[in-house]
Design a protein around this motif. Structure first.
Motif, PDB file in Angstrom:
ATOM      1  N   ALA A 119       0.824  -1.201   0.000  1.00 39.19           N
ATOM      2  CA  ALA A 119       0.000   0.000   0.000  1.00 39.19           C
ATOM      3  C   ALA A 119       0.859   1.252   0.000  1.00 39.19           C
ATOM      4  CB  ALA A 119      -0.923   0.000   1.217  1.00 39.19           C
ATOM      5  N   LYS A 120       2.082   1.119   0.461  1.00 39.29           N
ATOM      6  CA  LYS A 120       2.978   2.283   0.509  1.00 39.29           C
ATOM      7  C   LYS A 120       3.343   2.774  -0.892  1.00 39.29           C
ATOM      8  CE  LYS A 120       3.767   2.669   4.993  1.00 39.29           C
ATOM      9  NZ  LYS A 120       3.903   1.426   5.730  1.00 39.29           N
ATOM     10  N   GLU A 121       3.070   1.907  -1.891  1.00 35.44           N
ATOM     11  CA  GLU A 121       3.414   2.299  -3.256  1.00 35.44           C
ATOM     12  C   GLU A 121       2.256   2.981  -3.976  1.00 35.44           C
ATOM     13  OE1 GLU A 121       4.723  -1.257  -5.259  1.00 35.44           O
ATOM     14  OE2 GLU A 121       5.771  -1.906  -3.452  1.00 35.44           O
ATOM     15  N   LEU A 122       1.219   3.285  -3.233  1.00 38.99           N
ATOM     16  CA  LEU A 122       0.017   3.809  -3.890  1.00 38.99           C
ATOM     17  C   LEU A 122       0.031   5.316  -4.083  1.00 38.99           C
ATOM     18  CD1 LEU A 122      -2.818   1.622  -2.325  1.00 38.99           C
ATOM     19  CD2 LEU A 122      -1.940   1.580  -4.648  1.00 38.99           C
ATOM     20  N   ASN A 123       1.177   5.958  -3.890  1.00 36.76           N
ATOM     21  CA  ASN A 123       1.229   7.414  -4.032  1.00 36.76           C
ATOM     22  C   ASN A 123       0.730   7.845  -5.403  1.00 36.76           C
ATOM     23  OD1 ASN A 123       1.657  10.049  -3.553  1.00 36.76           O
ATOM     24  ND2 ASN A 123       3.898   9.953  -3.611  1.00 36.76           N
ATOM     25  N   GLY A 124      -0.258   8.729  -5.410  1.00 35.07           N
ATOM     26  CA  GLY A 124      -0.784   9.252  -6.668  1.00 35.07           C
ATOM     27  C   GLY A 124      -1.892   8.428  -7.283  1.00 35.07           C
ATOM     28  N   ALA A 125      -2.327   7.390  -6.591  1.00 37.20           N
ATOM     29  CA  ALA A 125      -3.349   6.522  -7.171  1.00 37.20           C
ATOM     30  C   ALA A 125      -4.750   7.096  -6.987  1.00 37.20           C
ATOM     31  CB  ALA A 125      -3.283   5.146  -6.503  1.00 37.20           C
ATOM     32  N   SER A 126      -5.667   6.631  -7.832  1.00 35.82           N
ATOM     33  CA  SER A 126      -7.085   6.947  -7.576  1.00 35.82           C
ATOM     34  C   SER A 126      -7.665   5.774  -6.807  1.00 35.82           C
ATOM     35  CB  SER A 126      -7.910   7.086  -8.839  1.00 35.82           C
ATOM     36  OG  SER A 126      -7.165   7.587  -9.857  1.00 35.82           O
ATOM     37  N   ILE A 127      -8.459   6.105  -5.806  1.00 39.32           N
ATOM     38  CA  ILE A 127      -8.952   5.047  -4.943  1.00 39.32           C
ATOM     39  C   ILE A 127     -10.467   5.150  -4.805  1.00 39.32           C
ATOM     40  CG2 ILE A 127      -8.865   4.131  -2.600  1.00 39.32           C
ATOM     41  CD1 ILE A 127      -5.969   5.103  -2.537  1.00 39.32           C
ATOM     42  N   CYS A 128     -11.148   4.041  -5.052  1.00 39.59           N
ATOM     43  CA  CYS A 128     -12.603   4.019  -4.934  1.00 39.59           C
ATOM     44  C   CYS A 128     -12.994   3.610  -3.526  1.00 39.59           C
ATOM     45  CB  CYS A 128     -13.207   3.014  -5.912  1.00 39.59           C
ATOM     46  SG  CYS A 128     -13.224   3.599  -7.598  1.00 39.59           S
ATOM     47  N   ARG A 162      -2.353  10.614   4.652  1.00 38.61           N
ATOM     48  CA  ARG A 162      -1.751  11.781   5.250  1.00 38.61           C
ATOM     49  C   ARG A 162      -0.558  11.358   6.105  1.00 38.61           C
ATOM     50  NH1 ARG A 162      -4.841  14.713   9.537  1.00 38.61           N
ATOM     51  NH2 ARG A 162      -6.542  13.566   8.583  1.00 38.61           N
ATOM     52  N   ALA A 163      -0.757  10.305   6.865  1.00 45.45           N
ATOM     53  CA  ALA A 163       0.304   9.842   7.748  1.00 45.45           C
ATOM     54  C   ALA A 163       1.542   9.442   6.948  1.00 45.45           C
ATOM     55  CB  ALA A 163      -0.191   8.665   8.578  1.00 45.45           C
ATOM     56  N   ASN A 164       1.313   8.845   5.783  1.00 51.85           N
ATOM     57  CA  ASN A 164       2.446   8.401   4.980  1.00 51.85           C
ATOM     58  C   ASN A 164       2.883   9.427   3.957  1.00 51.85           C
ATOM     59  OD1 ASN A 164       3.068   5.587   5.849  1.00 51.85           O
ATOM     60  ND2 ASN A 164       0.870   5.442   5.488  1.00 51.85           N
ATOM     61  N   ASN A 165       2.241  10.619   4.052  1.00 57.96           N
ATOM     62  CA  ASN A 165       2.638  11.711   3.185  1.00 57.96           C
ATOM     63  C   ASN A 165       2.526  11.344   1.706  1.00 57.96           C
ATOM     64  OD1 ASN A 165       3.314  14.263   2.732  1.00 57.96           O
ATOM     65  ND2 ASN A 165       5.527  14.001   3.079  1.00 57.96           N
ATOM     66  N   MET A 166       1.414  10.729   1.360  1.00 55.67           N
ATOM     67  CA  MET A 166       1.207  10.367  -0.038  1.00 55.67           C
ATOM     68  C   MET A 166      -0.013  11.113  -0.557  1.00 55.67           C
ATOM     69  SD  MET A 166       1.940   6.312  -0.137  1.00 55.67           S
ATOM     70  CE  MET A 166       0.552   5.783   0.789  1.00 55.67           C
ATOM     71  N   LYS A 167      -0.042  11.264  -1.881  1.00 59.04           N
ATOM     72  CA  LYS A 167      -1.211  11.914  -2.483  1.00 59.04           C
ATOM     73  C   LYS A 167      -2.098  10.849  -3.119  1.00 59.04           C
ATOM     74  CE  LYS A 167       0.636  15.175  -5.080  1.00 59.04           C
ATOM     75  NZ  LYS A 167       0.739  16.324  -5.970  1.00 59.04           N
ATOM     76  N   TYR A 168      -3.353  11.167  -3.245  1.00 53.35           N
ATOM     77  CA  TYR A 168      -4.260  10.233  -3.906  1.00 53.35           C
ATOM     78  C   TYR A 168      -5.489  10.994  -4.356  1.00 53.35           C
ATOM     79  CZ  TYR A 168      -7.322  10.344   0.180  1.00 53.35           C
ATOM     80  OH  TYR A 168      -8.167  10.730   1.159  1.00 53.35           O
ATOM     81  N   GLU A 169      -6.271  10.325  -5.195  1.00 49.51           N
ATOM     82  CA  GLU A 169      -7.526  10.922  -5.647  1.00 49.51           C
ATOM     83  C   GLU A 169      -8.645  10.008  -5.168  1.00 49.51           C
ATOM     84  OE1 GLU A 169      -9.300  12.134  -9.955  1.00 49.51           O
ATOM     85  OE2 GLU A 169      -8.753  10.062  -9.650  1.00 49.51           O
ATOM     86  N   VAL A 170      -9.612  10.565  -4.450  1.00 50.79           N
ATOM     87  CA  VAL A 170     -10.676   9.727  -3.914  1.00 50.79           C
ATOM     88  C   VAL A 170     -11.897   9.827  -4.806  1.00 50.79           C
ATOM     89  CG1 VAL A 170     -11.599  11.517  -2.409  1.00 50.79           C
ATOM     90  CG2 VAL A 170     -11.987   9.130  -1.856  1.00 50.79           C
ATOM     91  N   VAL A 171     -12.508   8.680  -5.075  1.00 45.43           N
ATOM     92  CA  VAL A 171     -13.778   8.677  -5.806  1.00 45.43           C
ATOM     93  C   VAL A 171     -14.772   7.936  -4.923  1.00 45.43           C
ATOM     94  CG1 VAL A 171     -14.887   8.193  -7.980  1.00 45.43           C
ATOM     95  CG2 VAL A 171     -12.428   8.475  -7.899  1.00 45.43           C
ATOM     96  N   ALA A 172     -15.766   8.665  -4.425  1.00 41.65           N
ATOM     97  CA  ALA A 172     -16.649   8.067  -3.418  1.00 41.65           C
ATOM     98  C   ALA A 172     -18.031   7.803  -3.992  1.00 41.65           C
ATOM     99  CB  ALA A 172     -16.763   9.010  -2.224  1.00 41.65           C
ATOM    100  N   PHE A 173     -18.597   6.669  -3.650  1.00 38.90           N
ATOM    101  CA  PHE A 173     -19.942   6.305  -4.117  1.00 38.90           C
ATOM    102  C   PHE A 173     -20.819   5.951  -2.934  1.00 38.90           C
ATOM    103  CE2 PHE A 173     -17.061   5.541  -7.534  1.00 38.90           C
ATOM    104  CZ  PHE A 173     -17.732   6.017  -8.639  1.00 38.90           C
ATOM    105  N   ALA A 174     -22.127   5.961  -3.192  1.00 36.55           N
ATOM    106  CA  ALA A 174     -23.066   5.759  -2.091  1.00 36.55           C
ATOM    107  C   ALA A 174     -23.187   4.301  -1.678  1.00 36.55           C
ATOM    108  CB  ALA A 174     -24.432   6.312  -2.458  1.00 36.55           C
ATOM    109  N   THR A 175     -23.087   3.358  -2.611  1.00 33.78           N
ATOM    110  CA  THR A 175     -23.243   1.960  -2.220  1.00 33.78           C
ATOM    111  C   THR A 175     -22.002   1.174  -2.602  1.00 33.78           C
ATOM    112  OG1 THR A 175     -24.145   1.227  -4.320  1.00 33.78           O
ATOM    113  CG2 THR A 175     -25.713   2.105  -2.739  1.00 33.78           C
ATOM    114  N   SER A 176     -21.851   0.021  -1.972  1.00 29.93           N
ATOM    115  CA  SER A 176     -20.653  -0.766  -2.258  1.00 29.93           C
ATOM    116  C   SER A 176     -20.702  -1.308  -3.683  1.00 29.93           C
ATOM    117  CB  SER A 176     -20.512  -1.897  -1.248  1.00 29.93           C
ATOM    118  OG  SER A 176     -21.689  -2.657  -1.212  1.00 29.93           O
TER     119      SER A 176
END
Ligand SMILES: Nc1ncnc2c1ncn2[C@@H]1O[C@H](COP(=O)(O)OP(=O)(O)OP(=O)(O)O)[C@@H](O)[C@H]1O
Ligand SMILES: Nc1ncnc2c1ncn2[C@@H]1O[C@H](COP(=O)(O)OP(=O)(O)OP(=O)(O)O)[C@@H](O)[C@H]1O
Ligand SMILES: [Mg+2]
Ligand SMILES: [Mg+2]
Lengths: 439, 316, 401, 238, 238
Positions: free
Chosen positions: B117-126, B142-156
């Motif tokens: 998971a530490k390699e996920l810097n810059g990833a988009s995450i659902c 934030r703790a690992n000082n990485m950037k990411y893009e969040v895409v959030a949905f209402a249901t799984s």
């Protein structure tokens, strides 16, 4: 032929017979020239459109028909690598899931009840919308009273359990209501008997309704959590229309009332509801309704969006009805008043029948909007058609590349057929109304 | 009004469940529910009515599950919900028992060649909206000082489908959920679950604050199933076990003491549970364990005697 | 004149119960009482329920740290430092952005299709009719899902992005493009734009004066376009050739997972925008068509008989009149578009409803406050718009009477 | 009517109208457009409210009392310029509506009465048609029959012929003459001077919301007293 | 017009119309409704297309050639039954619109011309109002002024007074008589027989799309030749 160029006096003695039009350029080629290639600009337009059609249409036809898969029991049928040919729409998937799309998880053995509900609904709709149907007044009673009760009993299984003291309380209350009507009539110097009869009538209707709901019809109860698919879609739409029309009429009358507070209340309600998106109304019904009710009372999950939709549709319906009321010439009001009819009589006998007739197209259009909007209940977790499709398309059993398209295409077709049919109908009515009020 | 009484009066238990999470709570096309959480509710129904079918399941989205519980629409919420302090204190809920110890993880496509998971810097995450997952995710990056893009949905459903169709590089939810959802991928073998578990997610049934009797029933339904497993009482042998001399078994099965009556049930309450559902281990294996399609190891959810965290409070 | 004799009239004795005013007051009091009672019940129940559920109340939560991230933020926002209040602003701005852009495109597309529906070209007419009928009769939600899942879903992964040249890339994460970075000599460009605007205004006045004096007419529209657009572009080109560059671009580059840098437009945004635009355009097309048809044939005949060309007739006579018919329903279509943008929740675009009524509501549990705020925002937008529209309508109406 | 005044907003429509109509009297009202003729007769059955003065109809004074208004309306029939028939009801239903709902007459009796009056206005054969299918003149006669069905003591006519084609005017006027001959109390706003001469007991000329002149028809036409009247008559009787 | 025929679809509206109008001639056209009067004069400025025969206006033959149509339209003014003023423009703007855009006249000059003609039709004081604020008669006079502003050689009138109240008919007819006296070539569809008698050089009677009779007004009214004409006249001149 006589020529009158330069004649000052002239009398024509023989009538010139009507001649057929001169042989103007007719036939398909002329038609094409006139309608498609009349000038450079039009020619370019035609060519551009033709090109667009060429780009768009063949792939769609390929997808929907040519490469479509019609039979199969699982995903292998619809994956190009296993089926051995390019795969378009996977209709086999729709066919396999069709019962789920129609009934949701409604118990298989009880699905005949849903079918009866569909039939009853169709009956009511045809009765009301077919302008020449006999006894449309009975139709209205059926659709707005009998049909909801029957549907409730059929779909849930009836047998609503009222608590023990309920009927006793009801009888006491009814007696009070009847007495109240009588007393009011005596007080107002009006004949007592009809007033009591009216009171008794109201009580009787409510009583019969409740009794029908409570009676045990021997049907297996089916909790609403199991309902789904087209059943729910139609149900939401139906509830919307059944409630919105009467409430809409009341609101419209309220908005045109001379009483300032009544008018203001109606305006506030209507404008409030029309000012916010349906989703927020649905979310509100979903999360806030339970908060507003006493602690131990709960509202069924399916009932919440129904309430939201009913409110929402009422406000829109009110505006449509108001349009009809405003279109009524003042003379109709005056004619009715000069005959001595009172306000309710005037409204019920003269104004509303005509006003509602004028706005049938508007009502149908509102209904189309409502019908499309029912899809939003999926967002608050109700299993309507769209939700069942969403649920099915992630079924690993059917995991294939075109499943999503196929599911959505099916839903689109379903909605389109209904909405387009209704809009044709309303256009027809509009045209008939435009050509005059002749029966 | 006491929940137990109202449930008895209604004649069935209403149970808030997931809208569909394989192994935990999922309905089939006929509306038959299965899963670990579902069986927990059935166990309660068995304890109360001696009939595991007297449950009505109400599928709830993450975002309205707690309102449903608070408003009394459901009697118990068994829907893989994380117990947290704020939920107990600010939302007025109780999590009397933890029936699955979980943690949040990530799933990615194998092709990506990521192994941590530490390699996920810059990833988009659902991710799913309105969950602790969404918050943990923010914390972790934030703790690992990485950037990411969040895409959030209402249901799984929506969330996973978005991931599956390539909208995101990674999909995050509780590890159990990752395994469950992976089954639904168009090609399950193309995805791997990363080793990092970035949070503690104790999942358990929740009830409203304030009705302690009801809370006890929930708590000890779970404990009874744990104790049964520890004592070797199974669905198959529960009738024979009644004659056992082991005092612990006797107390569990109600042949000694009046523990059932103390919480408003009958003394054979545990027998009813085990008879209809089985012990915790059986339920686990059947729904999520090696015997199921999810194939999740017992891991932290093994009994304490086997190095896990599941520790049944003694019945005495 | 004959004086009428006063007849044997009964004195006017007033019967209290039959006075419509009294009845009116009675009904209204009844209504007020019922409404107040309902509100009172709802309020007490809510207070009781909240107390029991131990849900906090009040708007204090807006100051609390949000703790979650949002994919598209127009203001600086971070999970760590920002509050729920800021999350609200982010959602609101996202709603406004997609609505504003949607309105512009929907208007353009809607007018084109509306005019196409009246085209003399049979094929254009029919195709636009099919478009309108198809789009109007399928739920917007379905269309959004279609655009999002069926059309944008299959776009390639970032590693195989479609390169469109000039630093534009397209992949399943959206559309990537260069982000302009303004250098210090940007003022030259700004000046050019200002000069263009002022110049075209001046030309307009001059052309009008010329017309009044000599009757000659000039292509005002073309010149305006040239000045406002052409001049800055020309200046920029000159600057670029001269080596001074007022704008440089941050180009997107390939990163581990995704493209780095540049400007990214989310696929959620694109899907929502396309959906809203195509759907609303179908309705606008109908509005436009009705508006043009509402101008009676007599008007164009009269214009024709005065010798005006068809183009002039359209511009000087038909369109000004059609606009009065078109504008009110057009406004309500704009409002519909804004309200419909709330369907963003279905495809994960972080609009007001998704961010605030979704995540914030769930994290805080303060349903009443959140719902009230959200509805209040939409209501305010609607009321403001209809207020402005009423003013507009009144102005138009006064001119006509 | 005693000293009746009425305002529309700031506009003073009726100014000090004094008029006493005896039973069986037939009165024709004329005057230029906008002079308040319609307003005046609409006040009599309270389609408009007056603000000052008193209106007493058959012993009942018109006030805000709903019950009295109902009473008065039952006694006063009114025929409008634009007929105001109910287009969604047949001719027969138009006529029976008020008797059934206001007078609570049994449907059969109401139909009998309606047929009687429809025969009276010479269109019994149209009873089952809808108003839209009738000519203007026929519609106006139905409107008269509809009023008569309530057995009114007074009939008000507001320009009953002005919306009709010339050919149809006569059939309506004939019906009205017939009514007048039977001794019905009538107030009629009309510009048909022939009719006025033939049946009116008095002719009233109104202007600017006032009664300018009132006289027997003979005197009125031969010998108008007021300047305004003379002007008006000269315009009308080309 | 020589042997003009026109069809609407299958319907033969104009049948063999032959008519030669001299400069300065004033022609009144009458006939029953639907007889093709409007159609005929609308053909003259090509608002309708004819399918057979020739129409020559002031030496220019009307064909499909856009340029010629423009020329003809510039020379032919038309006044419609329903005025067709542009409601979004003031009276003055209505009148200056065509001069400015078609004749490319400077605005100032156009306004001067417009005021001249508005004075001519006696409503210069209304110049800055909007059409909606004017009475019907005034609107129709504006419509005439608007046509005149283009300095037409021929004026066509299509029932210019039939949508007006009787009082207003006169003011419009007066305006038209004035025009006629100045020697304008006029074709006028109207049923105002007084007007026809006063100004017409010829009266044309049309029926079934044909010219049935054509004569000087004196002869026409006193001594109609054709059966149909007599019938029609008897209906009109009650
Ligand atoms: N509802 C109203 N509000 C304001 N003013 C009104 C209203 N109704 C009528 N008026 C004005 O009152 C005046 C009298 O109207 P009324 O209809 O009584 O005239 P009338 O003599 O019947 O005219 P006509 O011959 O045109 O029917 C007119 O100037 C009219 O403009
Ligand atoms: N656009 C059209 N399409 C088809 N038929 C038409 C059209 N316009 C007119 N007609 C028909 O042509 C005939 C002649 O019409 P026209 O308007 O010229 O008659 P008119 O003599 O002016 O009648 P009126 O006195 O009613 O104005 C009528 O029967 C009419 O129905
Ligand atoms: Mg009047
Ligand atoms: Mg005509």
């Amino acid at each position: 032929m006589s020529t009158v160029v330069d004649t000052f006096r002239f009398v024509r003695n023989q009538q010139v017979e009507a001649l057929p039009p001169p042989n103007l350029a007719r036939g398909p080629i002329a038609w094409i020239r006139e309608n498609l290639f009349s000038g450079p600009f039009n020619t370019i337009l035609t060519l551009v459109v033709l090109y667009l059609l060429y780009v768009i249409i063949p792939p769609i036809v390929d997808f929907v028909f040519v490469n479509a898969v019609w039979t199969g029991t699982d995903r292998d049928a619809c994956r190009a690598e296993t089926a051995g040919h390019p795969v378009g729409a996977c209709w086999a998937f729709v066919i396999d899931k069709i019962n789920y799309f129609v009934y949701g998880s409604y118990p298989v053995t009880e699905r005949w009840r849903v079918n009866i509900f569909f039939a009853l609904l169709a009956l009511g709709v045809v009765w009301l919308l077919w302008l020449r149907a006999p006894r449309r007044d009975l139709g209205a009673i059926y659709f707005f009273w009998l049909f909801p009760i029957l549907s409730y009993i059929l779909l849930t299984g009836g047998d609503a359990d009222f608590s023990n003291g309920f009927w006793l309380g009801f009888i006491v209350l009814s007696a009070l209501i009847v007495a109240g009507f009588g007393a009011a009539a005596r007080f107002l110097n009006a004949p007592v008997k009809p007033a009591v009869l009216i009171g008794a009538g109201i009580v009787a209707v409510i009583g019969i309704t409740l009794a029908l709901l409570e009676a045990d019809w021997g049907l297996q109860p089916v909790p609403t959590a199991l309902w789904g698919g087209i059943l729910v879609t139609l149900l939401v739409a139906t509830v919307g229309i059944v409630f919105s029309l009467p409430f809409g009429i009341l609101l419209a009358l309220g908005r045109r009332s001379k009483l300032p507070i009544v008018r203001m209340a109606s305006v506030i309600f209507i404008e409030f509801v029309r000012g916010v998106p349906l989703i927020t109304v649905l979310i509100m019904a979903n999360t806030m309704l339970p908060l507003f009710l006493p602690g131990d009372m709960t509202v069924d999950r399916l009932a919440r969006p129904l309430i939201g939709v009913a409110f929402f549709a009422s406000a829109y319906m009110a505006e449509v009805v108001r349009g009809g009321l405003q279109a009524m010439p003042k003379g109709q009001y005056e004619g009715a008043m000069s005959l001595g009819l009172n306000y309710p009589q005037m409204m019920i006998l003269i104004i509303l029948p005509q006003a509602l007739r004028i706005v049938i197209p508007g009502i149908v259009n509102t209904f189309i909007g409502l019908f499309k909007d029912t899809s939003l209940v999926a967002i608050v977790g109700i299993f309507d058609l769209i939700k069942t499709i969403e649920a099915s398309r992630i079924d690993p059993n059917w995991a294939a590349p075109t499943i999503s398209y196929t599911g959505y295409a099916f839903a689109a077709l379903f909605y389109f057929v209904f909405c387009w049919g209704m809009s044709r109908y309303s256009l027809g009515v509009e045209r008939r109304l435009a050509t005059g009020h002749k029966h | 009004q006491a929940t137990l009484n109202s449930v008895k009066q209604k004649g069935f238990l209403t149970c808030g469940s997931n809208t569909g999470l394989a192994g935990f709570g999922v309905p089939d096309a006929q509306g038959n529910w299965t899963g670990l959480d579902v069986e927990f509710c059935r166990a309660m129904a068995a304890a109360i009515f001696d009939d595991p079918t007297k449950v009505r399941f109400i599928p709830l989205a993450a975002k309205d599950r707690f309102t449903a519980l608070q408003s009394g629409e459901v009697d118990v919420l068994a829907r893989n919900s994380t117990a947290t302090m704020s939920r107990e204190t600010q939302l007025g809920l109780d999590f009397p028992a933890i029936n699955y110890y979980d943690g949040q993880g990530f799933m990615v496509r194998k092709k990506l060649g990521v192994s941590s998971a530490k390699e996920l810097n810059g990833a988009s995450i659902c991710t799913q909206q309105g969950t602790t997952t969404e918050l943990n995710l923010a914390d972790y990056f934030r703790a690992n000082n990485m950037k990411y893009e969040v895409v959030a949905f209402a249901t799984s459903d929506e969330t996973f489908k978005a991931y599956d169709s390539g909208r995101c590089d990674a999909f995050t939810t509780d590890a159990s959920g990752l395994y469950a959802e992976r089954l639904r991928a168009s090609a399950p073998d193309d995805h791997i679950v990363l080793p990092e578990i970035i949070s503690k997610e104790p999942l358990g049934p929740a009830v409203r604050h304030g009705d302690n009797q009801w809370g006890d029933i929930v708590k000890f339904t779970h404990m009874a199933m744990l104790n049964a497993e520890e004592l070797g009482v199974t669905k198959a042998n529960v009738e024979q076990m009644k004659t056992s001399d082991n005092p612990e078994i006797k107390r569990l099965l109600g042949t000694e003491g009046k523990f059932g009556e103390a919480v408003g049930l009958t003394n054979d309450w545990a027998v009813r549970i085990i008879k209809h559902i089985g012990n915790y281990g059986e339920s686990f294996e059947r729904n999520v364990g090696e015997g199921s399609r999810l194939k999740i190891k017992r891991g932290q959810n093994a009994l304490w005697t086997k190095g896990g965290l599941q520790y049944g409070i003694p019945i005495r | 004149m004959q004086t009428p004799s006063v007849s044997q009239a009964s004195p006017p004795k007033r019967s209290f119960l039959y006075d419509p005013n009294v009845r009116g007051i009675f009904y209204q009091t009844l209504l007020v009482v019922v409404v107040i009672y309902l509100f009172y019940m709802a309020a007490t129940n809510a207070i009781e329920n909240l107390r029991r559920a131990k849900i906090a109340s009040g708007f204090g939560f807006l100051e609390n740290t949000a703790g979650f991230d949002i994919s598209q933020t127009l203001i600086t926002y971070s999970a760590a430092g920002s509050t729920y209040g800021e999350a609200f602003v982010v959602g609101l701005l996202n709603t406004l952005v997609v609505s504003a852009i949607g309105i512009v495109f929907a208007t353009i597309l809607g007018f084109l299709i509306g005019i196409a529906r009246l085209s003399s070209n049979w094929m254009v007419r029919k195709v636009s009719m099919v478009y309108v009928e198809l789009l109007r009769n399928i739920p917007l939600l379905l269309q959004l899902l279609f655009w999002y899942i069926a059309v944008l879903g299959p776009l390639p992964q970032p590693r195989n992005s479609v390169e469109m040249g000039a630093g534009f890339f397209l992949n399943s994460r959206g559309l990537f493009m260069p982000r302009p970075i303004y250098a210090s000599d940007i003022w030259v460009l700004l000046t050019a734009i200002a000069v263009g605007v002022v110049g075209s205004l001046a030309f307009r006045t001059w052309a009008r004066r010329q017309q009044a004096q000599t009757g000659r007419q000039y292509p005002v529209g073309l010149v305006t376009l040239g000045l406002v657009l052409g001049l800055p572009v020309a200046v920029w080109l000159v600057l670029a050739v001269a080596g001074a560059n007022p704008i440089s671009f941050d180009m997107p580059r390939k990163g581990t997972f995704n493209l780095q840098g540049g400007m990214q437009i989310l696929p959620e945004f694109v899907a929502l925008l396309i959906g809203l635009v195509t759907y609303t355009a179908a309705f606008i097309a109908e509005v436009v068509r009705a508006g043009i048809l509402a101008v009676s044939k007599g008007q164009s005949e009269a214009a024709g008989s005065l010798g005006l060309r068809p183009g002039q007739t359209l511009r000087l006579v038909v369109i000004p009149q059609a606009m009065r018919v078109i504008v009110p329903p057009l406004t309500s279509q704009y409002l519909n578009l804004t309200k419909n943008s709330s369907l963003a929740v279905a495809i994960g675009y972080p609009d007001l409803v998704q961010v605030f009524m979704g995540t914030v509501l769930n994290q805080t549990g303060q349903a009443i406050e959140v719902v009230v705020i959200t509805m209040g925002v939409y209501l305010t937008i609607s009321l403001l718009t209809s207020f402005v529209m009423n003013i507009y309508n009144r102005r138009v109406a006064i001119v006509e009477r | 009517m005693i000293g009746v005044h009425k305002w529309y907003g700031e506009f003073h429509v009726l100014r000090d109208i004094n008029l006493n109509v005896r039973r069986g009297e037939r009165i024709v009202i004329c005057g230029p457009s906008g002079s308040g003729k319609s307003t005046m007769i609409r006040c009599i059955n309270r389609l408009e409210e007056h603000q000052k003065g008193r209106i007493i109809v058959d012993g009942t004074e018109l006030t805000n009392d709903l019950k009295r208004i109902d009473e008065v309306r039952r006694d006063v029939g009114m025929v409008f310029q634009h007929f105001n028939l109910f287009p969604h009801l047949t001719i027969l239903e138009n006529c029976t509506l008020a008797p059934i709902w206001v007078k609570k007459m049994p449907k059969k009796d109401a139909e009998e009465v309606a047929m009687k009056y429809l025969t009276r206005v010479k269109i019994p054969e149209q009873a089952n048609k809808y108003p839209g299918q009738l000519s203007g003149g026929q519609q106006q006669r139905v409107a008269i029959a509809r009023s008569l069905c309530m057995n009114p003591k007074i009939m008000l006519f507001d320009e009953p012929t002005s919306a009709l084609d010339p050919e149809m005017v006569k059939e309506v006027l004939d019906t009205m003459v017939g009514l007048a001959e039977e001794g019905m109390t009538m107030l009629c706003v009309t510009h048909e001077m022939g009719f006025a001469r033939q049946v009116a007991d008095r002719v009233i000329f109104m202007d600017y919301g006032q009664i300018v002149e009132m006289n027997t028809p003979d005197e009125f036409f031969k010998n108008p007293q007021h300047e305004r009247t003379r002007l008006f008559l000269s315009q009308i009787l080309h």
